[in-house]
Enzyme design. Structure first.
Site, short mmCIF file in Angstrom:
data_model
loop_
_atom_site.label_atom_id
_atom_site.label_comp_id
_atom_site.label_asym_id
_atom_site.label_seq_id
_atom_site.Cartn_x
_atom_site.Cartn_y
_atom_site.Cartn_z
N ARG A 1 0.82 -1.21 0.00
CA ARG A 1 0.00 0.00 0.00
C ARG A 1 0.85 1.26 0.00
NH1 ARG A 1 -2.37 -3.43 3.41
NH2 ARG A 1 -1.55 -2.32 5.20
N GLU B 1 5.99 -8.94 15.98
CA GLU B 1 5.50 -9.38 17.29
C GLU B 1 5.85 -10.86 17.49
OE1 GLU B 1 1.42 -8.46 17.73
OE2 GLU B 1 1.39 -8.91 19.87
P1 AMP Z 1 4.18 -1.90 11.60
O1 AMP Z 1 3.59 -2.58 12.79
O2 AMP Z 1 4.24 -0.40 11.80
O3 AMP Z 1 5.49 -2.49 11.24
O4 AMP Z 1 3.19 -2.15 10.40
C1 AMP Z 1 3.38 -3.19 9.49
C2 AMP Z 1 2.66 -2.93 8.19
O5 AMP Z 1 1.32 -3.30 8.31
C3 AMP Z 1 2.70 -1.51 7.70
O6 AMP Z 1 2.82 -1.50 6.27
C4 AMP Z 1 1.36 -0.97 8.13
O7 AMP Z 1 0.91 0.00 7.22
C5 AMP Z 1 0.48 -2.20 8.14
N1 AMP Z 1 -0.47 -2.20 9.22
C6 AMP Z 1 -0.20 -2.51 10.52
N2 AMP Z 1 -1.29 -2.45 11.27
C7 AMP Z 1 -2.29 -2.07 10.44
C8 AMP Z 1 -3.70 -1.81 10.62
N3 AMP Z 1 -4.30 -1.93 11.82
N4 AMP Z 1 -4.41 -1.44 9.55
C9 AMP Z 1 -3.83 -1.33 8.34
N5 AMP Z 1 -2.54 -1.56 8.10
C10 AMP Z 1 -1.76 -1.92 9.14
#
Ligand code: AMP
Length: 173
Positions: free
Chosen positions: A61, A98
């Site tokens: 995205r 995680e």
């Molecule tokens: P992160 O935990 O910041 O490493 O997020 C991992 C990836 O998943 C990133 O590309 C975020 O944009 C996506 N992502 C994580 N949580 C969500 C959520 N609740 N809704 C949409 N995208 C998410």
């Protein structure tokens, strides 16, 4: 033209892709031409005078916003992809999730010496992914000017992992 409420155009999908996750679905915002244009214009405004040479988009995205921002800023577009997708020689970063680890790759010649880089993704959650991408870019002799998100899940404190970075996001949950 009236300003759209971008936050109201992000849809919550409970338990996607797995139980306990409240997924932020940006597709309603993307489907609306005025809203998408407004989102890109507002994201670009913070970076227009920051001499950005390349915008780095994170699969998948992140590509949507990175491509439009690169065009708007007159910058190049670099894509960071899941392993095995890029055809040329790559650099790889492996970062903690995680549960377990994940990896991302970039072409080894994607960023030139001295370039100013803007990293882009749709949602800042825990920050682990973007931190990994920052480590990947630090392997180049370049400057990370900052990180631009459409939105952030502020309760996950992702910014703590990205201390010292210049971060923008339009929408906070
Ligand atoms: P992160 O935990 O910041 O490493 O997020 C991992 C990836 O998943 C990133 O590309 C975020 O944009 C996506 N992502 C994580 N949580 C969500 C959520 N609740 N809704 C949409 N995208 C998410």
């Amino acid at each position: 033209m009236t300003m759209k409420d971008l936050k109201a155009m992000i849809r919550n999908i409970p338990d996607f892709p797995k139980a306990g996750i409240m997924f932020k679905d940006i597709t309603p915002l993307l489907q609306d031409g005025e809203a998408f244009q407004q989102a890109i214009d507002q994201m670009a405004a913070s970076w227009a005078d920051k001499q950005i040479d390349v915008v780095v988009g994170i699969e998948a995205r992140g590509f949507i916003f990175a491509a439009a921002l690169a065009y708007k800023l007159g910058a190049g577009l670099v894509i960071v992809r899941k392993p095995g997708k890029l055809p040329y020689q790559t650099k790889t970063v492996t970062y903690a999730l995680e549960y377990g680890t994940d990896s991302l790759q970039i072409h080894e010649d994607a960023i030139a010496k001295g370039q100013r880089v803007l990293i882009v993704d749709d949602v800042l959650a825990t920050g682990g992914t973007v931190k990994g991408v920052a480590e990947l870019i630090q392997q180049f002799d370049a400057t990370i000017a900052g990180i631009a998100f459409l939105s952030e899940l502020s309760f996950l404190n992702g910014r703590e992992k990205l201390q010292g970075m210049d971060i923008t996001s339009l929408i906070s949950f």
